[in-house]
Enzyme design. Structure first.
Site, short mmCIF file in Angstrom:
data_model
loop_
_atom_site.label_atom_id
_atom_site.label_comp_id
_atom_site.label_asym_id
_atom_site.label_seq_id
_atom_site.Cartn_x
_atom_site.Cartn_y
_atom_site.Cartn_z
CE LYS A 164 10.05 -3.18 43.14
NZ LYS A 164 11.50 -3.11 42.91
NE ARG A 211 14.32 5.89 41.03
CZ ARG A 211 13.99 4.68 41.48
NH1 ARG A 211 13.13 3.94 40.81
NH2 ARG A 211 14.53 4.20 42.58
NE ARG A 213 13.59 6.21 46.01
CZ ARG A 213 13.19 4.97 45.73
NH1 ARG A 213 12.19 4.80 44.88
NH2 ARG A 213 13.75 3.93 46.26
NE ARG A 227 17.39 1.09 46.55
CZ ARG A 227 17.21 2.11 45.70
NH1 ARG A 227 18.04 3.13 45.70
NH2 ARG A 227 16.20 2.09 44.87
P1 ADP Z 1 13.35 0.06 45.07
O1 ADP Z 1 12.54 -1.13 44.69
O2 ADP Z 1 13.74 0.90 43.90
O3 ADP Z 1 14.54 -0.28 45.93
P2 ADP Z 1 11.27 0.99 46.99
O4 ADP Z 1 10.66 2.33 46.95
O5 ADP Z 1 10.38 -0.16 46.70
O6 ADP Z 1 12.49 1.07 45.97
O7 ADP Z 1 11.92 0.74 48.44
C1 ADP Z 1 12.80 1.67 49.02
C2 ADP Z 1 13.29 1.14 50.36
O8 ADP Z 1 12.19 1.03 51.27
C3 ADP Z 1 13.93 -0.24 50.35
O9 ADP Z 1 15.30 -0.21 49.99
C4 ADP Z 1 13.72 -0.68 51.81
O10 ADP Z 1 14.67 -0.07 52.66
C5 ADP Z 1 12.36 -0.09 52.15
N1 ADP Z 1 11.28 -1.08 51.89
C6 ADP Z 1 10.35 -1.01 50.90
N2 ADP Z 1 9.55 -2.10 50.93
C7 ADP Z 1 9.98 -2.87 51.96
C8 ADP Z 1 9.59 -4.13 52.50
N3 ADP Z 1 8.58 -4.86 51.98
N4 ADP Z 1 10.26 -4.60 53.59
C9 ADP Z 1 11.27 -3.93 54.12
N5 ADP Z 1 11.72 -2.75 53.65
C10 ADP Z 1 11.08 -2.22 52.58
#
Ligand code: ADP
Ligand code: ZN
Length: 210
Positions: free
Chosen positions: A13, A122, A152, A163
């Site tokens: 994404k 990554r 990360r 996740r």
């Molecule tokens: P990825 O899609 O690779 O898991 P992101 O950077 O999008 O990574 O998200 C990392 C973390 O941030 C998620 O695992 C969650 O804990 C939190 N997070 C991100 N977006 C949201 C959301 N819309 N609602 C709740 N938690 C979120």
């Protein structure tokens, strides 16, 4: 265009979002990036978010929805935006529909077998670029800006498993949700390179714009 980018962790994404935002002149809004910036800055939101992120759980809706609502109230999003990582549950999608009217939900479909290696290999840069160790040839700096690459905190096998579980239970139902609204477009990533995936993404977005 107002677009939602949907996909499991490791679907790419972030990589696609950067390219889409640049080509189509959209504001890229990543809730993950916003949380990480808050963690780095030591804010109250950051302190709260960190425990959830490290456990692979969703940050509470009260915080997340408020952040997005606030961000979408800014003038700069008028020309269009790309939501990366939001909504992540049916509840968040319902909340979003109260303050925004998105045009399209772009679903990046990744082969589940690839996810673990992709995420655990990554390496990211503070500038937003990300790499896979297999292509770095031992380099530890960003080819784009020269910054130091790092891993990360949540890119470890245990958190990735959590996740993925969160994605399957909370987020995957959004595919049917946006499909029912005739707003879903799916791009199958398979083993394609990011540039090849981006070509497919552009086809979808170009035909949508016409
Ligand atoms: P990825 O899609 O690779 O898991 P992101 O950077 O999008 O990574 O998200 C990392 C973390 O941030 C998620 O695992 C969650 O804990 C939190 N997070 C991100 N977006 C949201 C959301 N819309 N609602 C709740 N938690 C979120
Ligand atoms: Zn960089």
């Amino acid at each position: 265009m107002k677009i939602i980018l949907l996909g499991a962790p490791g679907a790419g994404k972030g990589t696609q979002a950067t390219k889409i935002a640049e080509k189509y002149g959209l504001i890229h809004i990543s809730t993950g990036d916003i949380f990480r910036a808050n963690i780095k800055g030591g804010t109250e939101i950051g302190k709260l978010a960190k425990s959830y992120i490290d456990a692979g759980k969703l940050v509470p809706d009260s915080v997340t929805c408020e952040i997005v609502k606030d961000r979408l109230s800014k003038q700069d999003v008028i020309g269009g935006y790309l939501l990366d990582g939001f909504p992540r549950s049916l509840y968040q999608a319902e909340e979003l529909s109260k303050f925004a009217d998105v045009d399209l939900c772009l679903n990046l479909e990744v082969d589940p077998a690839l996810i673990m290696d992709r995420i655990c290999g990554r390496r990211v840069c503070a500038c937003g670029e990300s790499y896979h160790v297999s292509t770095l040839n031992g380099s530890t700096t960003c080819a784009k800006c020269g910054g130091e690459l790092y891993q990360r905190d949540d890119d470890n096998p245990e958190t990735v498993k959590a996740r993925l579980g969160t994605y399957n239970v909370m987020t995957a139902p959004l595919i049917a949700y946006y499909s029912a609204q005739n707003k879903l477009a799916t791009v199958v990533c398979g083993t394609k390179t990011p540039d090849e995936v981006f070509e497919d993404v552009c086809k979808v977005l170009d035909s949508f714009q016409k």
